[in-house]
Enzyme design. Structure first.
Site, PDB file in Angstrom:
ATOM      1  N   LYS A  22       0.900  -1.283  -0.020  1.00 52.96           N
ATOM      2  CA  LYS A  22      -0.044   0.039  -0.222  1.00 52.96           C
ATOM      3  C   LYS A  22       0.760   1.405   0.121  1.00 52.96           C
ATOM      4  O   LYS A  22       0.701   2.285  -0.838  1.00 52.96           O
ATOM      5  CB  LYS A  22      -0.792   0.019   1.292  1.00 52.96           C
ATOM      6  CG  LYS A  22      -1.594   1.279   1.528  1.00 52.96           C
ATOM      7  CD  LYS A  22      -2.434   1.180   2.820  1.00 52.96           C
ATOM      8  CE  LYS A  22      -1.542   1.606   3.845  1.00 52.96           C
ATOM      9  NZ  LYS A  22      -1.430   2.990   4.205  1.00 52.96           N
ATOM     10  N   ASN A  23       1.838   1.045   0.858  1.00 50.79           N
ATOM     11  CA  ASN A  23       2.626   2.398   1.086  1.00 50.79           C
ATOM     12  C   ASN A  23       3.864   2.621  -0.259  1.00 50.79           C
ATOM     13  O   ASN A  23       4.687   3.683  -0.070  1.00 50.79           O
ATOM     14  CB  ASN A  23       3.401   2.405   2.573  1.00 50.79           C
ATOM     15  CG  ASN A  23       2.335   2.509   3.409  1.00 50.79           C
ATOM     16  OD1 ASN A  23       1.224   2.870   3.339  1.00 50.79           O
ATOM     17  ND2 ASN A  23       2.704   2.278   4.664  1.00 50.79           N
ATOM     18  N   CYS A 117      -5.135  12.786  12.159  1.00 49.64           N
ATOM     19  CA  CYS A 117      -5.636  11.459  12.211  1.00 49.64           C
ATOM     20  C   CYS A 117      -5.666  10.728  13.690  1.00 49.64           C
ATOM     21  O   CYS A 117      -5.108  11.398  14.448  1.00 49.64           O
ATOM     22  CB  CYS A 117      -5.327  10.520  11.246  1.00 49.64           C
ATOM     23  SG  CYS A 117      -3.619   9.871  11.511  1.00 49.64           S
ATOM     24  N   ARG A 122       0.210  14.558  11.826  1.00 49.51           N
ATOM     25  CA  ARG A 122       0.245  14.374  10.213  1.00 49.51           C
ATOM     26  C   ARG A 122       0.710  15.586   9.494  1.00 49.51           C
ATOM     27  O   ARG A 122       0.350  15.847   8.650  1.00 49.51           O
ATOM     28  CB  ARG A 122      -0.676  13.455   9.681  1.00 49.51           C
ATOM     29  CG  ARG A 122      -1.039  12.291  10.571  1.00 49.51           C
ATOM     30  CD  ARG A 122      -0.088  11.126  10.691  1.00 49.51           C
ATOM     31  NE  ARG A 122       0.584  10.651   9.615  1.00 49.51           N
ATOM     32  CZ  ARG A 122      -0.169   9.645   8.977  1.00 49.51           C
ATOM     33  NH1 ARG A 122      -1.236   9.137   9.510  1.00 49.51           N
ATOM     34  NH2 ARG A 122       0.341   8.933   7.902  1.00 49.51           N
ATOM     35  N   ASP A 307       4.552   0.654  11.807  1.00 55.27           N
ATOM     36  CA  ASP A 307       3.263   0.024  11.241  1.00 55.27           C
ATOM     37  C   ASP A 307       3.169  -1.480  11.864  1.00 55.27           C
ATOM     38  O   ASP A 307       2.190  -2.258  11.366  1.00 55.27           O
ATOM     39  CB  ASP A 307       3.351   0.178   9.797  1.00 55.27           C
ATOM     40  CG  ASP A 307       3.193   1.418   9.335  1.00 55.27           C
ATOM     41  OD1 ASP A 307       3.441   1.706   7.964  1.00 55.27           O
ATOM     42  OD2 ASP A 307       2.855   2.094   9.892  1.00 55.27           O
ATOM     43  N   ARG A 399      -8.852  -0.109   4.376  1.00 57.23           N
ATOM     44  CA  ARG A 399      -7.923   0.753   3.818  1.00 57.23           C
ATOM     45  C   ARG A 399      -6.553   0.191   3.289  1.00 57.23           C
ATOM     46  O   ARG A 399      -6.040   0.544   2.224  1.00 57.23           O
ATOM     47  CB  ARG A 399      -7.541   1.940   4.930  1.00 57.23           C
ATOM     48  CG  ARG A 399      -8.863   2.881   5.008  1.00 57.23           C
ATOM     49  CD  ARG A 399      -8.185   3.908   5.664  1.00 57.23           C
ATOM     50  NE  ARG A 399      -7.182   4.490   4.999  1.00 57.23           N
ATOM     51  CZ  ARG A 399      -6.280   5.531   5.524  1.00 57.23           C
ATOM     52  NH1 ARG A 399      -6.749   5.977   6.670  1.00 57.23           N
ATOM     53  NH2 ARG A 399      -5.259   6.036   4.977  1.00 57.23           N
TER      54      ARG A 399
HETATM   55  C1  EPZ Z   1       4.114   6.891   5.887  1.00 55.71           C
HETATM   56  O1  EPZ Z   1       3.398   7.883   6.556  1.00 55.71           O
HETATM   57  C2  EPZ Z   1       3.303   5.730   5.833  1.00 55.71           C
HETATM   58  N1  EPZ Z   1       2.185   6.142   4.749  1.00 55.71           N
HETATM   59  C3  EPZ Z   1       3.047   5.284   7.388  1.00 55.71           C
HETATM   60  O2  EPZ Z   1       2.066   4.151   7.113  1.00 55.71           O
HETATM   61  C4  EPZ Z   1       3.856   5.113   8.023  1.00 55.71           C
HETATM   62  O3  EPZ Z   1       3.446   4.576   9.433  1.00 55.71           O
HETATM   63  C5  EPZ Z   1       4.934   6.285   7.973  1.00 55.71           C
HETATM   64  O4  EPZ Z   1       5.380   6.507   6.808  1.00 55.71           O
HETATM   65  C6  EPZ Z   1       6.239   5.919   8.895  1.00 55.71           C
HETATM   66  O5  EPZ Z   1       6.953   4.752   8.217  1.00 55.71           O
HETATM   67  C7  EPZ Z   1       2.213   5.776   3.766  1.00 55.71           C
HETATM   68  O6  EPZ Z   1       3.251   5.494   3.171  1.00 55.71           O
HETATM   69  C8  EPZ Z   1       0.778   6.339   2.865  1.00 55.71           C
HETATM   70  P1  EPZ Z   1       6.389  10.216   7.831  1.00 55.71           P
HETATM   71  P2  EPZ Z   1       4.073   9.290   6.387  1.00 55.71           P
HETATM   72  O7  EPZ Z   1       6.312  11.422   6.920  1.00 55.71           O
HETATM   73  O8  EPZ Z   1       4.849   9.546   5.180  1.00 55.71           O
HETATM   74  C9  EPZ Z   1       5.836  13.585  11.274  1.00 55.71           C
HETATM   75  C10 EPZ Z   1       0.277   2.564   7.644  1.00 55.71           C
HETATM   76  O9  EPZ Z   1      -0.357   2.289   8.598  1.00 55.71           O
HETATM   77  N2  EPZ Z   1       5.972  14.386  10.341  1.00 55.71           N
HETATM   78  O10 EPZ Z   1       7.675   9.568   7.925  1.00 55.71           O
HETATM   79  O11 EPZ Z   1       3.042  10.300   6.621  1.00 55.71           O
HETATM   80  C11 EPZ Z   1       4.372  12.604  11.362  1.00 55.71           C
HETATM   81  O12 EPZ Z   1       3.521  13.588  11.591  1.00 55.71           O
HETATM   82  C12 EPZ Z   1       0.608   4.213   7.632  1.00 55.71           C
HETATM   83  O13 EPZ Z   1       0.468   2.283   6.410  1.00 55.71           O
HETATM   84  C13 EPZ Z   1       6.033  15.838  10.647  1.00 55.71           C
HETATM   85  O14 EPZ Z   1       6.031  16.391  11.677  1.00 55.71           O
HETATM   86  O15 EPZ Z   1       5.253   9.161   7.472  1.00 55.71           O
HETATM   87  C14 EPZ Z   1       4.973  11.551  11.953  1.00 55.71           C
HETATM   88  O16 EPZ Z   1       4.812  11.611  13.453  1.00 55.71           O
HETATM   89  C15 EPZ Z   1       0.424   4.841   9.068  1.00 55.71           C
HETATM   90  N3  EPZ Z   1       5.964  16.834   9.417  1.00 55.71           N
HETATM   91  C16 EPZ Z   1       6.614  11.249  11.432  1.00 55.71           C
HETATM   92  O17 EPZ Z   1       7.031  12.611  11.367  1.00 55.71           O
HETATM   93  C17 EPZ Z   1       6.272  16.434   8.386  1.00 55.71           C
HETATM   94  O18 EPZ Z   1       6.407  17.200   7.067  1.00 55.71           O
HETATM   95  C18 EPZ Z   1       6.761  10.450  10.402  1.00 55.71           C
HETATM   96  O19 EPZ Z   1       6.029  10.846   9.330  1.00 55.71           O
HETATM   97  C19 EPZ Z   1       6.234  14.784   7.951  1.00 55.71           C
HETATM   98  C20 EPZ Z   1       6.014  14.123   8.872  1.00 55.71           C
END
Ligand code: EPZ
Length: 428
Positions: A22-23, A117, A122, A307, A399
């Protein structure tokens, strides 16, 4: 209201083949914006989030043919809009993955600010800061991000505060046409990042270092061309079923992914007493005596994946002893623990730490899926609970897990989707 009901006590054995990740899929779909023409994506999971991303692309002017359940032909030659509406972004945060490709193709984009969420705020501040370094200007008003490139995209060095998956992906996609070279330092290293970089390079981009902390993109003025690409296997779907096999018996064979993409999880599960046999395209897992406690801390890849946190907490909640689970990636990803306590788990939450005291068994109960992975982990708990467990809010599970119930049924689970009566007050 749809729910999943599982009867505890039935061991799992047999074989499950997981889908494409998915990711990765969601970003591969967004990346097709950069290559006008028909890109064919294979091994695409048939899940709700893919359907939402399809709606986003169609809204921008793309045409999508579902060639078969797991193959999409995406024609982006007609993409002539660059605005992604709030009602799609609110359904799925990953819609923001079109920001980079729209900037790369049109030099502008309008994307709704993603709200929070169930697992956290996020934010996308790292996306914005990184893109500003590439010459992107942002105005944020009425909940929308208006991005533009008054002087074009200019290659630059961006060091991320945190190895954000989404920020790394948007920066990679935006910089394929930047003037000069872009370096992303402290880049995310997930296998899905490598899959996206592979697709972009197949399309004619020049990206080096994906999978390492430093990714270098040499901008090209050549328009990218459409290709055919197979999505990498879903290591998290695989890990979920592996945890289930280790909890509920086995031998369970889980294929369709690269076990190297789940290395630390498999090594932790072996420390916890599960019997894991690695194959070239999967693993065979067996329960092998009592689960041993261990400490887990989630980190960006190759660290322990957030995850897989809920699924692993489910195992530890039945371990002979106590474990500490530390969630370093999201600020609010322990709701699953509160639901699991309804089934008899003994977990104390202290900020980013969950102290998990193993208990001898779970008792079946009605519980609510808090998010995608927490919902899957509650079904996992139900597989070994005493009696029936009913998991509601199953839209979270749909999802990201294709055929969750039939896959588990095929390996011996007694599980079904049920329609619960709506007990709203107006029903009296
Ligand atoms: C991706 O989310 C995945 N989703 C998530 O999977 C996964 O948990 C996550 O990466 C970490 O591996 C998809 O790929 C669709 P991040 P993403 O940017 O890109 C903070 C699942 O269950 N952050 O690495 O949103 C953020 O809030 C889902 O399949 C900022 O603060 O993750 C989080 O706390 C859940 N500012 C942390 O960093 C930003 O600009 C990691 O976020 C970006 C992120």
């Amino acid at each position: 209201m749809e729910a999943i009901q599982v009867e505890g006590g039935h061991p799992l054995s047999g074989e499950i083949i997981v889908e494409g990740a998915k990711n990765s899929t969601l970003k591969l779909m967004a990346a097709t914006i950069l290559a006008p023409g028909v890109t064919t994506l294979t091994n695409v999971p048939n899940i709700a989030d893919v359907h939402v991303m399809g709606k986003v692309l169609k809204r921008l002017g793309a045409e999508i043919e579902v060639a078969d359940e797991h193959t999409l032909r995406i024609d982006t030659s007609g993409v002539d809009k660059w605005e992604t509406p709030y009602q799609l972004v609110v359904q799925m945060r990953a819609s923001t993955a079109v920001l980079g490709p729209l900037l790369g193709r049109f030099g502008k984009a309008v994307v709704a600010m993603p709200g929070g969420c169930n697992i956290g705020a996020r934010k996308i501040d790292m996306h914005i800061l990184g893109l500003e370094a590439l010459g992107v200007s942002f105005d944020i008003d009425h909940g929308n991000i208006h991005a533009s490139t008054p002087h074009g995209l200019i290659g630059s060095t961006v060091t991320l505060d945190f190895a954000s998956v989404g920020a790394t992906e948007n920066l990679m996609m935006a910089s394929v046409h930047a003037c000069g070279t872009t370096v992303i330092d402290n880049a995310a290293r997930e296998p899905e990042i490598v899959d996206l970089a592979n697709l972009l390079n197949e399309m004619g981009a020049h990206i080096k270092g994906a999978g390492t902390p430093v990714i270098e993109i040499t901008g090209t003025t050549e328009t990218l061309h459409p290709v055919e690409h197979r999505t990498v296997g879903d290591r998290i779907e695989a890990g979920t079923f592996i945890g289930m096999g280790g909890l509920a018996g086995g031998p369970l064979t889980v294929r369709g992914f690269d076990p190297r993409h789940l290395d630390l999880v498999l090594r932790k599960y072996e420390l916890m007493g599960l019997d894991i046999e690695r194959l070239s395209d999967g693993v065979v897992v067996r329960k092998n005596g009592p689960i041993k406690p261990t400490d887990i801390q989630t980190l960006p890849f190759p660290g322990f994946p957030t995850d897989m946190q809920a699924q692993t907490m489910c195992l530890l909640a039945l371990a002979h002893g106590s474990s500490v689970v530390t969630e370093n990636v999201f600020e609010n990803r322990f709701m699953f623990a509160s639901e699991l306590q309804r089934m008899g788990a003994d977990i104390v939450i202290k900020g980013h730490h969950a102290i998990v005291h193993g208990v001898s068994c779970f008792s079946g109960a009605e519980v609510k899926a808090p998010d995608l992975r927490g919902g899957a982990a509650l079904v996992m708990a139900g597989l070994v609970a005493d009696g029936y467990t009913t998991v509601t809010d199953v839209h979270h599970i749909d999802r990201g897990y294709e055929g969750f119930v039939p896959k588990l049924t095929s390996v011996g689970a007694v599980i079904r989707r049920v329609d619960l009566p709506d007990l709203g007050f107006d029903s009296e």
